[in-house]
Design a protein around this motif. Structure first.
Motif, short mmCIF file in Angstrom:
data_model
loop_
_atom_site.label_atom_id
_atom_site.label_comp_id
_atom_site.label_asym_id
_atom_site.label_seq_id
_atom_site.Cartn_x
_atom_site.Cartn_y
_atom_site.Cartn_z
N TRP A 168 0.60 -1.13 0.34
CA TRP A 168 -0.06 -0.02 -0.22
C TRP A 168 0.88 1.48 0.18
O TRP A 168 1.84 1.28 0.81
CB TRP A 168 -1.21 0.59 0.91
CG TRP A 168 -1.91 -0.46 1.35
CD1 TRP A 168 -1.56 -2.07 1.54
CD2 TRP A 168 -2.69 -1.39 0.59
NE1 TRP A 168 -2.40 -2.71 1.80
CE2 TRP A 168 -3.35 -2.45 0.95
CE3 TRP A 168 -3.65 0.39 -0.19
CZ2 TRP A 168 -5.09 -3.37 0.37
CZ3 TRP A 168 -5.59 -0.64 -0.47
CH2 TRP A 168 -5.68 -1.47 -0.16
N SER A 169 0.37 2.39 -0.93
CA SER A 169 0.97 3.72 -0.60
C SER A 169 0.27 4.01 0.31
O SER A 169 -1.20 4.92 0.21
CB SER A 169 1.41 4.15 -1.00
OG SER A 169 1.45 5.90 -1.96
N MET A 170 0.49 4.83 1.87
CA MET A 170 -0.03 5.32 2.71
C MET A 170 0.59 6.14 3.42
O MET A 170 1.93 6.54 3.10
CB MET A 170 -0.38 4.18 3.87
CG MET A 170 -1.22 3.58 3.16
SD MET A 170 -1.87 1.78 4.82
CE MET A 170 -0.06 0.96 4.64
N GLY A 171 0.40 7.27 3.77
CA GLY A 171 1.14 7.85 4.76
C GLY A 171 2.01 7.40 6.24
O GLY A 171 2.02 6.57 5.87
N ALA A 172 3.12 8.26 6.64
CA ALA A 172 4.54 8.12 7.16
C ALA A 172 3.63 6.83 8.69
O ALA A 172 3.44 6.00 8.65
CB ALA A 172 5.04 9.24 8.23
N LYS A 173 2.89 7.63 9.06
CA LYS A 173 2.44 6.80 10.55
C LYS A 173 1.10 5.72 10.28
O LYS A 173 1.63 5.05 10.92
CB LYS A 173 1.12 8.60 10.83
CG LYS A 173 0.88 7.65 12.59
CD LYS A 173 -0.79 7.18 12.91
CE LYS A 173 -0.82 7.08 14.19
NZ LYS A 173 -1.54 6.12 14.52
N ILE A 174 0.34 5.79 9.20
CA ILE A 174 -0.11 4.64 9.38
C ILE A 174 0.71 3.32 8.70
O ILE A 174 0.21 2.42 9.17
CB ILE A 174 -1.65 5.16 8.35
CG1 ILE A 174 -2.11 3.52 8.89
CG2 ILE A 174 -1.08 4.70 7.13
CD1 ILE A 174 -3.70 3.94 7.31
N THR A 175 1.85 3.51 8.14
CA THR A 175 2.29 3.23 7.55
C THR A 175 3.53 2.42 9.35
O THR A 175 4.25 1.31 8.61
CB THR A 175 3.23 3.11 6.74
OG1 THR A 175 3.10 4.11 5.31
CG2 THR A 175 4.99 2.19 5.89
N ILE A 176 3.75 3.04 9.69
CA ILE A 176 4.37 2.78 10.50
C ILE A 176 3.28 1.80 12.13
O ILE A 176 3.94 0.42 12.33
CB ILE A 176 5.23 3.62 11.68
CG1 ILE A 176 6.05 4.53 11.23
CG2 ILE A 176 5.53 2.96 12.55
CD1 ILE A 176 6.99 3.94 10.33
N ASP A 177 1.97 1.62 12.14
CA ASP A 177 1.85 1.39 12.48
C ASP A 177 1.35 -0.05 12.23
O ASP A 177 0.41 -0.80 12.45
CB ASP A 177 -0.12 1.92 12.54
CG ASP A 177 0.05 3.28 14.28
OD1 ASP A 177 0.90 3.47 14.33
OD2 ASP A 177 -1.18 4.10 13.35
N SER A 178 0.80 -0.06 10.44
CA SER A 178 1.09 -1.55 9.69
C SER A 178 2.50 -2.15 10.25
O SER A 178 2.25 -3.38 10.44
CB SER A 178 0.84 -1.06 8.37
OG SER A 178 1.08 -2.00 7.78
N ALA A 179 3.52 -1.53 10.59
CA ALA A 179 4.60 -2.79 10.79
C ALA A 179 4.29 -3.15 11.99
O ALA A 179 4.79 -4.02 12.34
CB ALA A 179 5.76 -1.32 10.01
#
Length: 379
Positions: free
Chosen positions: A200-211
């Motif tokens: 997915w291409s997402m914002g920084a915060k949600i990308t960290i939350d995904s990790a």
């Protein structure tokens, strides 16, 4: 008939993709208001293309600058009051709530109180104040349509079905940037590594939350409020391809799933056009080309933040508010290179351990708990 739209978070990932959907079928929509943060260059491009009547930015300084470049017919606001203006005081009938984090709570509640239908991409609103949002939706007789791909999938799978025939819902998870790494291999991972989401291409915060799998935990709590199901009937399954966006199992053991390429424009448009479906600027799904799909059980030891989310959801009250706020503060520290990746979960756990839960908080108690959690996460 033209649908009038306002967007909270117009320059973020969901906001820009929403405007892409609108541009694809521009005669069907009228953009009434846009609320952005500090990315005024992108906002000015959006104003030029979509001609909103009202816009909002983060600060008075930015508002004064923006005023020099927008038509006199476009009113400019700023700060929290500006977001409230875009949420509740335009002619929009539908408000996309796509602000990042708990800052979306008050504007979303204001939009509901003003009788606006909501397209919800700000999961923290339900995580922090699900009981208040649910009561207000009922009181003001408005619709709340999910935009998260997982919740949109569940919503679509439940069309025409009866709640009492649901055995469970299954939220799929990509696993994020580090899905194939052990906990030992997470030692010393960098911010840039964490921001490389495979699907997915997402914002920084949600990308960290995904990790960290916090994002999936927030989705579990959100699903509890959206679909009125106990946590025991909400399951998470690791699905690396992100083709099945989620599914529902019924009491007869049949399963209905919603599939599609990982493209947020599909659930965004479905929320905008529901109950109709229209063509989108997206690629069709080619299962023969994909070849195979894979699934793994969710390991709650490997992803302890997801276990914390379940625990907080079952505890209820301000526990979910604190979980969310502590995570936001910890992620900000990680993005600023002030803590390590694994310290995110450690800080969340520490703050939750200190918190005395309020069982049925009002809005001010929720905001107080949010501030308390952020302060103690920074200690």
């Amino acid at each position: 008939m033209t649908k009038r739209i306002s967007i909270l978070g117009s320059t973020g990932s969901i906001g820009t993709q929403t405007l892409d959907v609108i541009a694809h079928d521009h005669e069907a929509y009228c953009v009434e208001g846009l609320a952005a943060g500090q990315n005024i260059n992108l906002l000015l491009e959006q104003v030029k293309q979509f001609h909103p009547k009202k816009i909002s930015v983060a600060t008075k300084l930015l508002a004064d600058e923006v005023k020099m470049y927008v038509p006199s017919s476009t009113e400019v606001f700023y700060g929290e009051s500006g977001m409230m203006e875009i949420a509740a005081s335009t002619d929009a009938e539908f408000v996309i709530s796509a602000l990042v984090g708990s800052q979306g709570l008050r504007p979303t509640l204001a939009a509901i109180a003003a009788g606006k239908n909501i397209g919800l991409a700000n999961k923290e609103t339900l995580v922090s104040a699900g009981h208040l949002v649910s009561a207000m939706i009922k009181k003001h007789n408005v619709s709340l349509l999910p935009i998260d791909s997982e919740h949109s999938a569940i919503f679509q799978c439940l069309n025409g079905e009866r709640k009492e025939q649901i055995a469970k819902i299954v939220l799929t998870a990509s696993g994020g940037s580090f899905r194939d790494r052990s906990r030992e291999e997470l030692q010393g991972v960098t911010v840039s590594e964490a921001l490389c989401h495979p699907n997915w291409s997402m914002g920084a915060k949600i990308t960290i939350d995904s990790a960290t799998m916090v994002n999936k935990g927030l989705e579990v709590i959100e699903a509890h409020w959206l679909f009125g199901l106990p946590y025991e009937q909400i399951e998470v399954l690791l699905h690396p391809e992100s083709i099945i966006h989620s599914m529902v199992e019924f009491v007869d053991n049949s399963v209905i799933a919603q599939l599609g390429n990982p493209d947020m424009r599909v659930p965004i448009q479905y929320a905008l056009t529901y109950p109709e479906r229209r063509s989108t600027p997206t690629l069709p799904l080619n299962l023969a080309e994909i070849g195979s799909l894979h699934f793994r059980p969710m390991d709650l030891v490997r992803f302890p933040c997801l276990q914390m989310a379940y625990d907080c959801g079952k505890l209820g009250g301000t526990a979910t508010t604190v979980f969310n706020a502590a995570n936001e503060a910890a992620v900000a520290l990680f993005l600023a290179n002030k803590i390590t990746f694994l310290q995110i979960e450690h800080l969340i756990y520490q703050v939750l351990a200190k918190h005395d839960v309020i069982a049925v908080p009002d809005l001010e108690q929720i905001m107080d708990a949010d501030r308390w959690a952020r302060t103690h996460t920074l200690c």
